[in-house]
Motif scaffolding. Structure first.
Motif, PDB file in Angstrom:
ATOM      1  N   PHE A 194       3.360   6.657   3.494  1.00 44.66           N
ATOM      2  CA  PHE A 194       3.333   5.322   4.052  1.00 44.66           C
ATOM      3  C   PHE A 194       4.738   4.760   4.165  1.00 44.66           C
ATOM      4  O   PHE A 194       5.628   5.088   3.369  1.00 44.66           O
ATOM      5  CB  PHE A 194       2.501   4.387   3.161  1.00 44.66           C
ATOM      6  CG  PHE A 194       1.022   4.578   3.264  1.00 44.66           C
ATOM      7  CD1 PHE A 194       0.284   3.914   4.233  1.00 44.66           C
ATOM      8  CD2 PHE A 194       0.355   5.422   2.383  1.00 44.66           C
ATOM      9  CE1 PHE A 194      -1.086   4.081   4.322  1.00 44.66           C
ATOM     10  CE2 PHE A 194      -1.014   5.587   2.467  1.00 44.66           C
ATOM     11  CZ  PHE A 194      -1.742   4.920   3.440  1.00 44.66           C
ATOM     12  N   SER A 195       4.935   3.872   5.133  1.00 47.05           N
ATOM     13  CA  SER A 195       6.185   3.129   5.223  1.00 47.05           C
ATOM     14  C   SER A 195       6.274   2.148   4.069  1.00 47.05           C
ATOM     15  O   SER A 195       5.279   1.861   3.387  1.00 47.05           O
ATOM     16  CB  SER A 195       6.265   2.383   6.559  1.00 47.05           C
ATOM     17  OG  SER A 195       5.198   1.444   6.669  1.00 47.05           O
ATOM     18  N   ALA A 196       7.461   1.612   3.828  1.00 47.96           N
ATOM     19  CA  ALA A 196       7.672   0.711   2.692  1.00 47.96           C
ATOM     20  C   ALA A 196       6.798  -0.535   2.766  1.00 47.96           C
ATOM     21  O   ALA A 196       6.351  -1.056   1.740  1.00 47.96           O
ATOM     22  CB  ALA A 196       9.141   0.325   2.602  1.00 47.96           C
ATOM     23  N   ASP A 197       6.520  -1.029   3.993  1.00 50.22           N
ATOM     24  CA  ASP A 197       5.700  -2.238   4.134  1.00 50.22           C
ATOM     25  C   ASP A 197       4.209  -1.940   4.213  1.00 50.22           C
ATOM     26  O   ASP A 197       3.391  -2.851   4.319  1.00 50.22           O
ATOM     27  CB  ASP A 197       6.139  -3.054   5.345  1.00 50.22           C
ATOM     28  CG  ASP A 197       6.015  -2.284   6.660  1.00 50.22           C
ATOM     29  OD1 ASP A 197       5.419  -1.180   6.670  1.00 50.22           O
ATOM     30  OD2 ASP A 197       6.519  -2.779   7.679  1.00 50.22           O
ATOM     31  N   GLY A 198       3.834  -0.651   4.172  1.00 47.84           N
ATOM     32  CA  GLY A 198       2.434  -0.272   4.183  1.00 47.84           C
ATOM     33  C   GLY A 198       1.737  -0.414   5.514  1.00 47.84           C
ATOM     34  O   GLY A 198       0.526  -0.255   5.607  1.00 47.84           O
ATOM     35  N   ARG A 199       2.488  -0.639   6.574  1.00 52.50           N
ATOM     36  CA  ARG A 199       1.883  -0.855   7.895  1.00 52.50           C
ATOM     37  C   ARG A 199       1.767   0.420   8.723  1.00 52.50           C
ATOM     38  O   ARG A 199       1.035   0.452   9.718  1.00 52.50           O
ATOM     39  CB  ARG A 199       2.672  -1.899   8.678  1.00 52.50           C
ATOM     40  CG  ARG A 199       2.663  -3.289   8.051  1.00 52.50           C
ATOM     41  CD  ARG A 199       3.422  -4.265   8.898  1.00 52.50           C
ATOM     42  NE  ARG A 199       3.368  -5.621   8.330  1.00 52.50           N
ATOM     43  CZ  ARG A 199       3.946  -6.679   8.864  1.00 52.50           C
ATOM     44  NH1 ARG A 199       4.620  -6.555  10.002  1.00 52.50           N
ATOM     45  NH2 ARG A 199       3.859  -7.854   8.268  1.00 52.50           N
ATOM     46  N   THR A 200       2.500   1.456   8.329  1.00 53.16           N
ATOM     47  CA  THR A 200       2.510   2.694   9.111  1.00 53.16           C
ATOM     48  C   THR A 200       2.299   3.888   8.199  1.00 53.16           C
ATOM     49  O   THR A 200       2.862   3.957   7.097  1.00 53.16           O
ATOM     50  CB  THR A 200       3.863   2.854   9.846  1.00 53.16           C
ATOM     51  OG1 THR A 200       4.117   1.707  10.650  1.00 53.16           O
ATOM     52  CG2 THR A 200       3.845   4.105  10.736  1.00 53.16           C
ATOM     53  N   LEU A 201       1.466   4.803   8.655  1.00 58.13           N
ATOM     54  CA  LEU A 201       1.203   6.056   7.932  1.00 58.13           C
ATOM     55  C   LEU A 201       1.752   7.212   8.758  1.00 58.13           C
ATOM     56  O   LEU A 201       1.389   7.377   9.909  1.00 58.13           O
ATOM     57  CB  LEU A 201      -0.301   6.233   7.718  1.00 58.13           C
ATOM     58  CG  LEU A 201      -0.753   7.574   7.119  1.00 58.13           C
ATOM     59  CD1 LEU A 201      -0.237   7.734   5.693  1.00 58.13           C
ATOM     60  CD2 LEU A 201      -2.276   7.694   7.174  1.00 58.13           C
ATOM     61  N   ALA A 202       2.625   8.002   8.168  1.00 58.80           N
ATOM     62  CA  ALA A 202       3.145   9.218   8.816  1.00 58.80           C
ATOM     63  C   ALA A 202       2.354  10.409   8.309  1.00 58.80           C
ATOM     64  O   ALA A 202       2.094  10.514   7.101  1.00 58.80           O
ATOM     65  CB  ALA A 202       4.626   9.392   8.509  1.00 58.80           C
ATOM     66  N   THR A 203       1.956  11.296   9.196  1.00 62.14           N
ATOM     67  CA  THR A 203       1.165  12.464   8.817  1.00 62.14           C
ATOM     68  C   THR A 203       1.766  13.725   9.429  1.00 62.14           C
ATOM     69  O   THR A 203       2.312  13.697  10.525  1.00 62.14           O
ATOM     70  CB  THR A 203      -0.294  12.317   9.292  1.00 62.14           C
ATOM     71  OG1 THR A 203      -0.331  12.305  10.726  1.00 62.14           O
ATOM     72  CG2 THR A 203      -0.894  11.017   8.767  1.00 62.14           C
ATOM     73  N   GLY A 204       1.636  14.816   8.720  1.00 64.00           N
ATOM     74  CA  GLY A 204       2.133  16.090   9.205  1.00 64.00           C
ATOM     75  C   GLY A 204       1.085  17.174   9.072  1.00 64.00           C
ATOM     76  O   GLY A 204       0.355  17.216   8.077  1.00 64.00           O
ATOM     77  N   GLY A 205       0.985  18.029  10.086  1.00 61.46           N
ATOM     78  CA  GLY A 205      -0.002  19.082  10.054  1.00 61.46           C
ATOM     79  C   GLY A 205       0.534  20.387  10.589  1.00 61.46           C
ATOM     80  O   GLY A 205       1.683  20.477  10.968  1.00 61.46           O
TER      81      GLY A 205
END
Length: 205
Positions: A194-205
């Motif tokens: 998650f980003s520091a502000d919790g607004r964005t989730l980064a995912t890797g596959g």
């Protein structure tokens, strides 16, 4: 893993690293703590804490299998580690030197206040919440987590994300228990953050 019997410290912006060998034997994985110290494992499973070449001390005496992965709670009171041989995870309370939980599954994630850990078990594929300070309490079953590969928790403890082998992501809002299934990957989702502000989730596959 490191096999040259030394742990290296690399100051960013300079070319010359420093190294520390300590007791005989190589170091394993290391992780930075928010308190400014590091934690590193030894081949016998013991963990050391250090803050530079001249400031190193034993942190946790395990005398068990070597450790291949470490994670630390924000307050530094709890350690999650993975045994290199069996692949089992252990959660330890550092001040009391007590082991709280052992399981096979995902890397544990700790809430920001250090009160809970979230994890996914491998055999029965369940998402669990563990109340850390209550050593007699069983883990709370939050539901199925089919072939989970990764778990992440937002910094404000609002969102919990689980990445799955079937390419899906399940996003939990912990206060309400609501779940949202995210799709887009074509293969297993093996990394989340998650980003520091919790607004964005980064995912890797």
């Amino acid at each position: 893993l490191c096999y040259d019997d030394r742990l290296w410290l690399w100051p960013c912006g300079t070319a010359e690293p420093t190294s520390w060998s300590g007791a005989a034997g190589s170091f394993g994985s290391a992780v930075a703590r928010l308190t400014g110290r590091w934690v590193s494992s030894r081949p016998n499973g013991d963990l050391w804490s250090f803050n530079g070449i001249d400031d190193a001390k034993p942190l946790l005496r395990r005398s068990a299998a070597a450790v291949s992965l470490l994670c630390v709670s924000v307050d530094g009171q709890w350690l999650g580690l993975r045994e290199a041989s069996e692949g089992a995870y252990e959660i330890w309370h550092v001040p009391s030197q007590r082991r709280r939980y052992t399981y096979k599954g995902s890397v544990p994630v700790f809430t920001s206040d250090g009160k809970y850990a979230f994890l996914v078990t491998l055999l029965d594929e369940r998402l669990l919440r563990l109340k850390l300070a209550d050593f007699d309490a069983a883990a709370e079953d939050l539901g199925p987590a089919h072939l989970a590969q990764a778990v992440a928790l937002s910094r404000e403890d609002r969102w919990l994300a689980v990445g799955n082998f079937d390419s899906s992501i399940v996003l939990w809002e912990l206060a309400t228990g609501r779940r949202k299934r995210l799709a887009g990957h074509e293969r297993a989702v093996v990394a989340l953050d998650f980003s520091a502000d919790g607004r964005t989730l980064a995912t890797g596959g």
